[in-house]
Enzyme design. Structure first.
Site, PDB file in Angstrom:
ATOM      1  N   HIS A 241       0.809  -1.224   0.000  1.00  8.15           N
ATOM      2  CA  HIS A 241       0.000   0.000   0.000  1.00  8.15           C
ATOM      3  C   HIS A 241       0.848   1.283   0.000  1.00  8.15           C
ATOM      4  O   HIS A 241       0.645   2.185  -0.802  1.00  8.15           O
ATOM      5  CB  HIS A 241      -0.876   0.056   1.260  1.00  8.15           C
ATOM      6  CG  HIS A 241      -1.762  -1.099   1.485  1.00  8.15           C
ATOM      7  ND1 HIS A 241      -2.932  -1.282   0.795  1.00  8.15           N
ATOM      8  CD2 HIS A 241      -1.688  -2.152   2.369  1.00  8.15           C
ATOM      9  CE1 HIS A 241      -3.545  -2.374   1.236  1.00  8.15           C
ATOM     10  NE2 HIS A 241      -2.806  -2.922   2.190  1.00  8.15           N
TER      11      HIS A 241
HETATM   12  C1  BDR Z   1      -2.881   0.805   5.401  1.00  8.05           C
HETATM   13  O1  BDR Z   1      -3.061   0.345   6.726  1.00  8.05           O
HETATM   14  C2  BDR Z   1      -1.846  -0.089   7.273  1.00  8.05           C
HETATM   15  O2  BDR Z   1      -2.010  -1.319   7.908  1.00  8.05           O
HETATM   16  C3  BDR Z   1      -0.847  -0.134   6.149  1.00  8.05           C
HETATM   17  O3  BDR Z   1       0.445   0.225   6.623  1.00  8.05           O
HETATM   18  C4  BDR Z   1      -1.376   0.857   5.154  1.00  8.05           C
HETATM   19  O4  BDR Z   1      -0.898   2.161   5.401  1.00  8.05           O
HETATM   20  C5  BDR Z   1      -3.640  -0.114   4.461  1.00  8.05           C
HETATM   21  O5  BDR Z   1      -5.006  -0.075   4.754  1.00  8.05           O
END
Ligand code: BDR
Ligand code: CA
Length: 311
Positions: A241
């Protein structure tokens, strides 16, 4: 070439760690500061994790402590993906890297200070809950005029992950996210629509591990630690992500999307934290406050990730 000044606010975090390592190798940008906010895990982990990973990345900028909890609610964590230490149980493998005493300045003040210093050119990349930006916006009314653009990992134009309706970063601190989306700052939003397409397969993780530096071996190990979570759910690899907004600062050409209206749900019982979007609807909001990214050329994403990590 003038470097783009970037403040990086994160809740390190397995995929945050990868984004930091990439950021440290991007010659086009200069990281002027990092904020460690509570999110995936508490700040007692995100602060040392961010300091150590930044060091591994060769980043010399200060790491500021961010908020210990969301603006108006208790913290919700994501240890089920990132483990108790936030780094997939691998934090101890970099525990020899010293962690400095945190500066007295907190992340929200540092964002403002850097924004003033860079005279309208500062870019903020925020990949955790938006709490530090929320506090900065509440405290400094002129901030929106001083920031060039905020690139976020957060929200979605269509579906959630922590709940059916909401993405984790927005769900954890919806009020802060609402303040950001209503601030007038240009927003480049990498939500789940795109970030779930930006995955690394086990073979690609091996390729990263085989680069053979301490940083790449570490990040390959960290990524592998949550692989099972993804593979058992039928995905082809781990979602990276947080690399998306970081890469987008320099390589928007690999991403696609369009301007849309985003409103953040702060009250809904089932829909709390949803980034309600008119991206796909016939009837539109009367505002367009974000460039909403929904797709990525995954081959190029992997290519760039490898290219930077090899530098
Ligand atoms: C986001 O949530 C976190 O767990 C990850 O680092 C990312 O920024 C994804 O939904
Ligand atoms: Ca994150």
């Amino acid at each position: 070439m003038e470097k783009i000044p970037v403040f990086f606010d994160c809740d390190t975090g397995t995929d945050d760690a990868a984004a930091i390592l990439i950021a440290g190798k991007m010659p086009e940008i200069e990281i002027v500061g990092l904020g460690a906010v509570a999110g995936n895990v508490g700040i007692e982990h995100t602060y040392p994790n961010t300091c150590r990973v930044a060091k591994l990345a060769g980043i010399d900028a200060p790491v500021y402590k961010g908020a210990e909890e969301p603006m108006f609610r208790p913290l919700v964590k994501a240890e089920y993906i990132h483990a108790n230490d936030g780094l997939g149980g691998k934090a101890d493998t970099i525990s020899d890297i010293p962690v400095p005493e945190p500066p007295k300045t907190r992340a929200w003040d540092a964002i403002y200070n850097e924004a003033v210093k860079h005279n309208g050119e500062l870019v903020v990349v925020a990949v955790g809950p938006m709490t530090d930006l929320g506090i900065a916006l509440a405290k400094y009314k002129e901030l929106p005029k001083l920031i060039k653009k905020v690139y976020i990992m957060g929200g979605s134009a269509s579906f959630g992950n922590i709940t059916p309706a909401a993405e984790f970063n927005i769900y954890v601190d919806p009020e802060a996210a609402k303040m950001l989306f209503e601030s007038g700052i240009p927003i480049y939003m990498c939500g789940l629509d795109v970030t779930e397409k930006a995955y690394l397969t086990p073979e690609e993780m091996d390729e990263i591990g085989n680069i053979g530096t301490r940083a790449t071996e570490f990040i390959a190990d960290v990524c592998r630690s949550s692989l099972e979570f993804y593979l058992t759910r039928g995905y082809k690899g781990k979602f990276m992500h947080d690399s998306c907004p970081m890469l987008a600062v320099v390589h928007p050409e690999i991403f696609s999307g369009k301007m849309a209206g985003i409103a953040v749900e702060t009250k809904g019982k089932i829909t709390l934290g949803r980034t309600v979007s008119d991206y796909y609807t016939d009837r539109k909001f009367d505002f367009e406050n974000a460039f909403v990214v929904t797709d990525v050329d995954r081959e190029k994403f992997v290519e760039l990730t490898l290219e930077y990590l090899k530098k």
